[in-house]
Design a protein around this motif. Structure first.
Motif, mmCIF file in Angstrom:
data_model
loop_
_atom_site.group_PDB
_atom_site.id
_atom_site.type_symbol
_atom_site.label_atom_id
_atom_site.label_comp_id
_atom_site.label_asym_id
_atom_site.label_seq_id
_atom_site.Cartn_x
_atom_site.Cartn_y
_atom_site.Cartn_z
ATOM 1 N N LYS A 434 -26.826 2.018 -61.043
ATOM 2 C CA LYS A 434 -26.191 3.128 -61.814
ATOM 3 C C LYS A 434 -25.054 3.543 -60.925
ATOM 4 O O LYS A 434 -24.942 3.878 -59.589
ATOM 5 N N THR A 435 -23.854 3.781 -61.582
ATOM 6 C CA THR A 435 -22.464 4.470 -61.150
ATOM 7 C C THR A 435 -22.878 5.764 -60.519
ATOM 8 O O THR A 435 -23.312 6.701 -61.274
ATOM 9 N N THR A 436 -22.743 5.911 -59.329
ATOM 10 C CA THR A 436 -23.175 7.291 -58.493
ATOM 11 C C THR A 436 -21.817 7.600 -57.745
ATOM 12 O O THR A 436 -21.488 7.101 -56.861
ATOM 13 N N ARG A 446 -26.192 23.474 -48.085
ATOM 14 C CA ARG A 446 -27.681 22.736 -47.865
ATOM 15 C C ARG A 446 -27.907 21.792 -48.668
ATOM 16 O O ARG A 446 -28.586 20.736 -48.275
ATOM 17 N N TYR A 447 -27.485 21.968 -49.920
ATOM 18 C CA TYR A 447 -27.879 20.524 -50.836
ATOM 19 C C TYR A 447 -26.511 19.982 -51.243
ATOM 20 O O TYR A 447 -25.586 20.493 -51.645
ATOM 21 N N ALA A 448 -26.465 18.780 -51.669
ATOM 22 C CA ALA A 448 -25.424 18.005 -52.256
ATOM 23 C C ALA A 448 -25.609 17.673 -53.687
ATOM 24 O O ALA A 448 -26.959 17.051 -53.779
ATOM 25 N N LEU A 449 -24.809 17.985 -54.671
ATOM 26 C CA LEU A 449 -25.185 17.464 -56.109
ATOM 27 C C LEU A 449 -24.549 16.435 -56.241
ATOM 28 O O LEU A 449 -23.281 16.473 -56.223
ATOM 29 N N VAL A 450 -25.257 15.386 -56.755
ATOM 30 C CA VAL A 450 -24.702 14.123 -57.003
ATOM 31 C C VAL A 450 -24.724 13.335 -58.409
ATOM 32 O O VAL A 450 -25.661 13.708 -59.074
ATOM 33 N N SER A 451 -23.664 12.815 -59.188
ATOM 34 C CA SER A 451 -23.536 12.469 -60.438
ATOM 35 C C SER A 451 -24.057 11.161 -60.499
ATOM 36 O O SER A 451 -23.508 10.137 -59.592
ATOM 37 N N VAL A 452 -25.044 10.817 -61.331
ATOM 38 C CA VAL A 452 -25.276 9.472 -61.915
ATOM 39 C C VAL A 452 -24.447 9.300 -63.342
ATOM 40 O O VAL A 452 -24.774 10.125 -64.198
ATOM 41 N N MET A 453 -23.318 8.698 -63.320
ATOM 42 C CA MET A 453 -22.310 8.810 -64.354
ATOM 43 C C MET A 453 -22.563 7.838 -65.268
ATOM 44 O O MET A 453 -21.724 6.865 -65.757
ATOM 45 N N GLU A 454 -23.802 7.950 -65.857
ATOM 46 C CA GLU A 454 -23.986 6.866 -67.031
ATOM 47 C C GLU A 454 -24.494 8.034 -68.240
ATOM 48 O O GLU A 454 -24.589 9.237 -68.092
#
Ligand code: DHE
Length: 496
Positions: A434-436, A446-454
């Motif tokens: 999946k495109t991430t 403290r936290y990283a927010l990451v997109s799964v661009m689907e």
């Protein structure tokens, strides 16, 4: 079938939503400029199947394959009469459904308003406002079609401003969670910038070729500037940026070798003839430099920029991959940058290392990360990623920078780079295949927010130290997310 038959089909099936002149209505504009990112097959598919969770119905039962391809070709071709968007059109589009004076003094929810995330979901053209402490959505609302680029915030973080590819600029109140103003500044818009005093919005258009200055308090239009060079050649705007320490906007142009700076400092020095084009003279002569473009001639078109922390220097890249450093004070090039391939400076970040400020930028062609010493303008390291990616992110409180490879076969892989050693220390695949891409940190890093661009996609929360997943929220192709605190405080690890 000839084009008049296609026009007839358009009139019969599309016009009621997309406008008689294809400028948009309830549906988006259907002009070549609006559709250039889509392949013909994608457009045909949309006509055939419609778009889920929108008003766009599928026409598979009503139109033959041939009619669908004719309609596709029709909307991809320039209209017989060039589309126009005048100041009067713009003024007529202006809406202010809520009076600013009626807004509540405090947020109408318990979450910390400075640790909110604004998440742009391109899958169904919505925006989610997320509590950045609990990772829970506070609200979700429909945006204009194809909001692109970073939403921009007022200096106190209360208002967020969006721009859509179709030219809409929207002011949204993050305390009362409602749209307070909306205006269509053009038919095709690149992006917006907000002045550091919170008073002005500058929007850069490609159609028409204009800059539009808005009052940030309610989006009333103030001034439209035609974008032309000294010889009168028009240019599309590539991007507008805010140079906070200089109290000015900087404008990148797509078609002419010039860089513009527009001061919003009422005490700005006068703009002398020679630094301003003839057609702007009337406004400039004898006036202070307030809101008048100052022109720096360039040796080539540079349309992707990054700034040093003082905003005295602009790092600019051309589409052919050449890069230079321009001094905004001297109004000339001061160095060549040894970056080949296609550096994507707009996604750059900077950080301190051994007493030097280092700038890091992805490269769209080769898939490397380039590290440049901002004191000497020397390339100090190139790091190979699994493939080219778009975004690079970090935060003051983490030793790591995060890069994607979304434009390659390794579109699911994030590379974690140690800013101390300038090397990849870990590769992270959260959702195989999946495109991430596109990372934004919480205000404390403290936290990283990451997109799964689907679509359907996800927003994944990762502990920035252990690199373990701690939460995942379903979302519709979340292309970008923006933390209020990091944006208004100009974190060195994110875009501004
Ligand atoms: Fe973007 C930001 C230009 C395609 C997602 N993109 C920007 C900005 C510019 C830009 C100038 C800076 C805006 C700002 O900060 O105000 N983008 C371009 C292009 O020229 C390009 C390559 C082609 C185009 O059609 O415009 C392009 N961009 C894309 C995409 O295809 C992306 C991945 C998904 C989409 O649009 O559907 C995409 N662009 C983004 C995102 C940002 C962005 C998420 C904001 C980055 C940030 O964190 O600030």
């Amino acid at each position: 079938m000839d084009s008049s038959a296609a026009a007839q089909l358009y009139g019969q099936h599309c016009q009621s939503c997309h406008g008689a002149d294809r400028l948009g209505g309830m549906g988006p504009a259907l002009l070549p400029e609006s559709l250039e990112r889509l392949k013909s097959a994608e457009i045909s598919n949309t006509i055939r199947q419609g778009r889920s969770a929108t008003q766009m119905a599928g026409f598979a039962g009503q139109l033959t394959d041939e009619q669908i391809s004719q309609l596709t070709a029709y909307v991809q071709s320039a209209p017989a009469t060039p589309p126009r968007w005048s100041d009067a059109d713009m003024r007529a589009s202006h809406r202010q459904p809520v009076a600013l004076s009626s807004l509540p003094a405090r947020p109408q929810y318990t979450a910390n308003p400075l640790n909110l995330f604004v998440v742009v979901e391109a899958g169904d053209h919505h925006v989610t406002v997320l509590d950045g402490d609990r990772f829970r959505p506070i609200t979700r609302f429909a945006s204009h079609y194809a909001v692109h680029g970073g939403p921009k915030f007022s200096p106190d973080g209360r208002f967020v401003y969006f721009s859509s590819r179709d030219g809409w600029v929207t002011q949204y109140d993050l305390y009362s969670l409602q749209v307070v103003a909306d205006i269509r500044v053009g038919l095709n818009t690149r992006n917006i910038a907000v002045s550091d005093d919170g008073n002005w919005i500058l929007a850069g258009n490609t159609l028409p070729q204009t800059l539009v200055l808005l009052d940030a308090h309610g989006l009333a239009p103030v001034k439209t500037i035609a974008v032309r060079d000294a010889a009168g050649r028009p240019s599309r705007v590539s991007a507008v940026y805010e140079a906070a320490p200089r109290h000015s906007f900087v404008v990148a142009l797509k078609d002419v070798p010039e860089l513009w700076e527009i001061s919003y400092d009422r005490h700005a020095a006068p703009v002398y003839p020679g630094l301003v084009h003839d057609y702007q003279m009337g406004e400039a002569l004898g006036q202070p430099g307030f809101l008048t473009p100052r022109v720096t001639p360039l040796s080539m078109v540079l349309d992707d920029f990054y700034f040093d922390p003082s905003y005295q220097h602009v790092l600019g890249a051309s589409r052919s991959g050449q890069a230079q450093v321009i001094s905004l004070d001297a109004r000339s090039k001061v160095a060549d940058l040894p970056l080949d391939g296609m550096p994507h400076l707009g996604s750059g970040i900077s950080f301190e290392r051994d007493g030097h400020r280092i700038m890091a930028t992805p490269n769209l062609k080769g898939g490397q990360l380039s590290f440049v010493d901002m004191d000497s303008w020397q390339l100090i390291r190139q790091v190979q990623l699994p493939g080219p990616g778009f975004f690079l992110r970090s935060h003051e409180n983490t030793p790591y920078a995060w890069a994607d490879s979304m434009m390659s076969a390794h579109k699911d892989t994030l590379s974690i780079i140690d800013k101390r050693t300038l090397s990849v220390v870990r590769q992270l695949v959260l959702r195989p295949g999946k495109t991430t891409a596109h990372v934004e940190f919480t205000r404390d890093g403290r936290y990283a927010l990451v997109s799964v661009m689907e679509n359907p996609g996800e927003l994944i929360v990762v502990d920035a130290q252990t690199l373990r997943e701690v939460a995942a929220l379903p979302m519709a192709k979340p292309i970008g997310k923006y933390n209020v605190f990091n944006k208004v405080n100009r974190s060195e690890g994110t875009s501004h």
